[in-house]
Motif scaffolding. Structure first.
Motif, PDB file in Angstrom:
ATOM      1  N   THR A  19     -14.537 -12.417 -35.092  1.00  0.00           N
ATOM      2  CA  THR A  19     -14.944 -11.020 -34.921  1.00  0.00           C
ATOM      3  C   THR A  19     -16.376 -10.822 -35.402  1.00  0.00           C
ATOM      4  OG1 THR A  19     -12.654 -10.261 -35.150  1.00  0.00           O
ATOM      5  CG2 THR A  19     -14.383  -8.634 -35.538  1.00  0.00           C
ATOM      6  N   ALA A  20     -16.686 -11.353 -36.570  1.00  0.00           N
ATOM      7  CA  ALA A  20     -18.041 -11.231 -37.112  1.00  0.00           C
ATOM      8  C   ALA A  20     -19.060 -11.900 -36.188  1.00  0.00           C
ATOM      9  CB  ALA A  20     -18.106 -11.836 -38.514  1.00  0.00           C
ATOM     10  N   GLU A  21     -18.742 -13.064 -35.691  1.00  0.00           N
ATOM     11  CA  GLU A  21     -19.653 -13.789 -34.795  1.00  0.00           C
ATOM     12  C   GLU A  21     -19.844 -13.032 -33.479  1.00  0.00           C
ATOM     13  OE1 GLU A  21     -22.189 -16.850 -33.401  1.00  0.00           O
ATOM     14  OE2 GLU A  21     -21.410 -16.528 -35.423  1.00  0.00           O
ATOM     15  N   TYR A  23     -19.513  -9.801 -32.991  1.00  0.00           N
ATOM     16  CA  TYR A  23     -20.297  -8.599 -33.268  1.00  0.00           C
ATOM     17  C   TYR A  23     -21.772  -8.956 -33.445  1.00  0.00           C
ATOM     18  CZ  TYR A  23     -21.813  -4.176 -35.159  1.00  0.00           C
ATOM     19  OH  TYR A  23     -22.485  -2.996 -35.366  1.00  0.00           O
ATOM     20  N   GLU A  24     -22.041 -10.029 -34.138  1.00  0.00           N
ATOM     21  CA  GLU A  24     -23.421 -10.481 -34.333  1.00  0.00           C
ATOM     22  C   GLU A  24     -24.090 -10.767 -32.986  1.00  0.00           C
ATOM     23  OE1 GLU A  24     -25.502 -14.415 -36.163  1.00  0.00           O
ATOM     24  OE2 GLU A  24     -24.049 -13.411 -37.457  1.00  0.00           O
ATOM     25  N   ARG A  25     -23.377 -11.442 -32.110  1.00  0.00           N
ATOM     26  CA  ARG A  25     -23.939 -11.759 -30.790  1.00  0.00           C
ATOM     27  C   ARG A  25     -24.142 -10.491 -29.960  1.00  0.00           C
ATOM     28  NH1 ARG A  25     -22.993 -17.563 -28.963  1.00  0.00           N
ATOM     29  NH2 ARG A  25     -22.488 -18.617 -30.908  1.00  0.00           N
ATOM     30  N   PHE A  26     -23.225  -9.546 -30.097  1.00  0.00           N
ATOM     31  CA  PHE A  26     -23.406  -8.284 -29.389  1.00  0.00           C
ATOM     32  C   PHE A  26     -24.676  -7.577 -29.871  1.00  0.00           C
ATOM     33  CE2 PHE A  26     -23.153  -3.695 -29.830  1.00  0.00           C
ATOM     34  CZ  PHE A  26     -23.365  -3.356 -28.499  1.00  0.00           C
ATOM     35  N   VAL A  27     -24.862  -7.500 -31.190  1.00  0.00           N
ATOM     36  CA  VAL A  27     -26.024  -6.804 -31.757  1.00  0.00           C
ATOM     37  C   VAL A  27     -27.317  -7.474 -31.292  1.00  0.00           C
ATOM     38  CG1 VAL A  27     -27.241  -6.243 -33.910  1.00  0.00           C
ATOM     39  CG2 VAL A  27     -24.791  -5.790 -33.690  1.00  0.00           C
ATOM     40  N   GLU A  28     -27.339  -8.795 -31.213  1.00  0.00           N
ATOM     41  CA  GLU A  28     -28.524  -9.493 -30.703  1.00  0.00           C
ATOM     42  C   GLU A  28     -28.813  -9.067 -29.263  1.00  0.00           C
ATOM     43  OE1 GLU A  28     -27.950 -13.703 -31.243  1.00  0.00           O
ATOM     44  OE2 GLU A  28     -27.821 -13.486 -33.429  1.00  0.00           O
ATOM     45  N   PHE A  29     -27.777  -9.016 -28.430  1.00  0.00           N
ATOM     46  CA  PHE A  29     -27.927  -8.587 -27.039  1.00  0.00           C
ATOM     47  C   PHE A  29     -28.401  -7.135 -26.982  1.00  0.00           C
ATOM     48  CE2 PHE A  29     -25.401  -7.657 -22.891  1.00  0.00           C
ATOM     49  CZ  PHE A  29     -26.540  -7.833 -22.111  1.00  0.00           C
ATOM     50  N   GLU A  30     -27.790  -6.284 -27.782  1.00  0.00           N
ATOM     51  CA  GLU A  30     -28.175  -4.873 -27.809  1.00  0.00           C
ATOM     52  C   GLU A  30     -29.643  -4.715 -28.210  1.00  0.00           C
ATOM     53  OE1 GLU A  30     -26.685  -0.806 -30.033  1.00  0.00           O
ATOM     54  OE2 GLU A  30     -26.714  -2.697 -31.154  1.00  0.00           O
ATOM     55  N   GLU A  31     -30.065  -5.423 -29.251  1.00  0.00           N
ATOM     56  CA  GLU A  31     -31.460  -5.334 -29.705  1.00  0.00           C
ATOM     57  C   GLU A  31     -32.420  -5.834 -28.630  1.00  0.00           C
ATOM     58  OE1 GLU A  31     -32.708  -3.794 -32.443  1.00  0.00           O
ATOM     59  OE2 GLU A  31     -30.628  -3.141 -32.701  1.00  0.00           O
ATOM     60  N   GLY A  59     -27.410 -12.045 -23.782  1.00  0.00           N
ATOM     61  CA  GLY A  59     -26.265 -11.502 -23.048  1.00  0.00           C
ATOM     62  C   GLY A  59     -25.317 -12.600 -22.599  1.00  0.00           C
ATOM     63  N   ASP A  60     -25.887 -13.698 -22.125  1.00  0.00           N
ATOM     64  CA  ASP A  60     -25.050 -14.835 -21.718  1.00  0.00           C
ATOM     65  C   ASP A  60     -24.298 -15.420 -22.910  1.00  0.00           C
ATOM     66  OD1 ASP A  60     -25.914 -14.553 -19.087  1.00  0.00           O
ATOM     67  OD2 ASP A  60     -27.278 -16.282 -19.159  1.00  0.00           O
ATOM     68  N   GLN A  61     -24.976 -15.547 -24.045  1.00  0.00           N
ATOM     69  CA  GLN A  61     -24.329 -16.090 -25.243  1.00  0.00           C
ATOM     70  C   GLN A  61     -23.208 -15.178 -25.727  1.00  0.00           C
ATOM     71  OE1 GLN A  61     -27.275 -16.970 -28.216  1.00  0.00           O
ATOM     72  NE2 GLN A  61     -28.244 -18.548 -26.971  1.00  0.00           N
ATOM     73  N   PHE A  62     -23.466 -13.878 -25.707  1.00  0.00           N
ATOM     74  CA  PHE A  62     -22.458 -12.897 -26.110  1.00  0.00           C
ATOM     75  C   PHE A  62     -21.206 -13.025 -25.249  1.00  0.00           C
ATOM     76  CE2 PHE A  62     -21.062  -8.410 -25.078  1.00  0.00           C
ATOM     77  CZ  PHE A  62     -20.250  -8.239 -26.181  1.00  0.00           C
ATOM     78  N   MET A  63     -21.379 -13.029 -23.932  1.00  0.00           N
ATOM     79  CA  MET A  63     -20.216 -13.065 -23.047  1.00  0.00           C
ATOM     80  C   MET A  63     -19.534 -14.432 -23.038  1.00  0.00           C
ATOM     81  SD  MET A  63     -19.440 -10.147 -22.233  1.00  0.00           S
ATOM     82  CE  MET A  63     -18.114 -10.465 -21.080  1.00  0.00           C
ATOM     83  N   TYR A  64     -20.287 -15.502 -23.178  1.00  0.00           N
ATOM     84  CA  TYR A  64     -19.687 -16.837 -23.237  1.00  0.00           C
ATOM     85  C   TYR A  64     -18.796 -16.943 -24.481  1.00  0.00           C
ATOM     86  CZ  TYR A  64     -19.228 -21.903 -23.495  1.00  0.00           C
ATOM     87  OH  TYR A  64     -18.716 -23.181 -23.576  1.00  0.00           O
ATOM     88  N   PHE A  65     -19.319 -16.488 -25.620  1.00  0.00           N
ATOM     89  CA  PHE A  65     -18.537 -16.527 -26.849  1.00  0.00           C
ATOM     90  C   PHE A  65     -17.293 -15.651 -26.704  1.00  0.00           C
ATOM     91  CE2 PHE A  65     -17.345 -15.295 -31.143  1.00  0.00           C
ATOM     92  CZ  PHE A  65     -17.412 -16.506 -31.814  1.00  0.00           C
ATOM     93  N   LYS A  70     -11.523 -14.627 -26.354  1.00  0.00           N
ATOM     94  CA  LYS A  70     -10.870 -13.388 -25.925  1.00  0.00           C
ATOM     95  C   LYS A  70      -9.408 -13.312 -26.392  1.00  0.00           C
ATOM     96  CE  LYS A  70     -10.008 -10.848 -21.663  1.00  0.00           C
ATOM     97  NZ  LYS A  70     -10.264 -10.811 -20.215  1.00  0.00           N
ATOM     98  N   ILE A  71      -8.764 -14.433 -26.490  1.00  0.00           N
ATOM     99  CA  ILE A  71      -7.351 -14.505 -26.854  1.00  0.00           C
ATOM    100  C   ILE A  71      -7.087 -13.935 -28.262  1.00  0.00           C
ATOM    101  CG2 ILE A  71      -7.458 -16.844 -27.799  1.00  0.00           C
ATOM    102  CD1 ILE A  71      -4.649 -15.515 -25.568  1.00  0.00           C
ATOM    103  N   TYR A  72      -8.116 -13.868 -29.102  1.00  0.00           N
ATOM    104  CA  TYR A  72      -7.947 -13.366 -30.460  1.00  0.00           C
ATOM    105  C   TYR A  72      -7.920 -11.840 -30.545  1.00  0.00           C
ATOM    106  CZ  TYR A  72      -8.707 -18.038 -32.290  1.00  0.00           C
ATOM    107  OH  TYR A  72      -8.579 -19.367 -32.585  1.00  0.00           O
ATOM    108  N   PHE A  73      -8.222 -11.174 -29.430  1.00  0.00           N
ATOM    109  CA  PHE A  73      -8.365  -9.725 -29.461  1.00  0.00           C
ATOM    110  C   PHE A  73      -7.317  -9.036 -28.596  1.00  0.00           C
ATOM    111  CE2 PHE A  73     -12.612 -11.554 -30.076  1.00  0.00           C
ATOM    112  CZ  PHE A  73     -12.876 -11.060 -31.347  1.00  0.00           C
ATOM    113  N   PRO A  74      -6.804  -7.900 -29.076  1.00  0.00           N
ATOM    114  CA  PRO A  74      -5.854  -7.135 -28.265  1.00  0.00           C
ATOM    115  C   PRO A  74      -6.561  -6.521 -27.045  1.00  0.00           C
ATOM    116  CG  PRO A  74      -6.257  -6.028 -30.368  1.00  0.00           C
ATOM    117  CD  PRO A  74      -7.016  -7.313 -30.401  1.00  0.00           C
ATOM    118  N   PRO A  75      -5.790  -6.170 -26.026  1.00  0.00           N
ATOM    119  CA  PRO A  75      -6.380  -5.667 -24.782  1.00  0.00           C
ATOM    120  C   PRO A  75      -7.335  -4.485 -24.943  1.00  0.00           C
ATOM    121  CG  PRO A  75      -4.059  -6.149 -24.447  1.00  0.00           C
ATOM    122  CD  PRO A  75      -4.339  -6.310 -25.915  1.00  0.00           C
TER     123      PRO A  75
END
Length: 168
Positions: A19-21, A23-31, A59-65, A70-75
């Motif tokens: 989850t932390a990783e 979120y970190e990748r999302f923030v990088e993409f957002e920035e 963005g590619d790194q965020f979505m690849y990760f 994905k299996i770790y997260f509820p729908p």
């Protein structure tokens, strides 16, 4: 029984790290998207094309990760992540196809596209979905918070309330 507790604890730890990783990748993409869509470029900043390349990579790194984990997260969390990605991807495509930063001065259509993109990333859809994702992640990790006038305050869990009651 003890084995189950240990397995659950290990799973929770692994899920927290993922989850932390994510979120970190999302923030990088957002920035990177904020930098790309920012209406003012400062001296010595990379060009918009370079910024677009950085946003592509993050963005590619965020979505690849995300897809790998994905299996770790509820729908409902997956839906929010995918909505966030779609919003940012739509803005990205505007900058890739229309290139509003290359439009001649006074081109009101391209200026409006740029303004809408900036607003999507900084004021409207993306911040709202980011806030939703943060709340989902807090809930997933067992951190209970309540939104109150754009500030967060910790909410006492039943266990904490019981502990305080027992102390009294």
């Amino acid at each position: 029984m003890e084995k189950d507790k240990l397995r659950f604890s290990e799973l929770h730890t692994q899920r927290a790290e993922i989850t932390a990783e994510l979120y970190e990748r999302f923030v990088e993409f957002e920035e990177d998207m904020k930098s790309l869509t920012h209406p003012v470029d400062l001296p010595n900043e990379p060009s918009k094309d370079e910024k677009r390349g950085e946003a592509t990579e993050s963005g590619d790194q965020f979505m690849y990760f995300y897809r790998k984990h994905k299996i770790y997260f509820p729908p409902h969390i997956c839906e929010t992540v995918e909505e966030l990605n779609q919003e940012l991807k739509d803005v990205f495509m505007t900058f890739k196809v229309h290139r509003p930063y290359d439009a001649p001065p006074g081109d009101s259509y391209e200026t409006e596209k740029w303004r809408e993109s900036w607003k999507t990333v900084t004021e409207d859809e993306v911040p709202e979905l980011k806030s939703e994702l943060e709340d989902h992640f807090r809930d997933l990790l067992g951190v209970e918070f309540e939104r109150d006038n754009h500030t967060l305050r910790k909410v006492k869990t039943e266990q904490e309330a019981d502990t305080e009651t027992a102390k009294e």
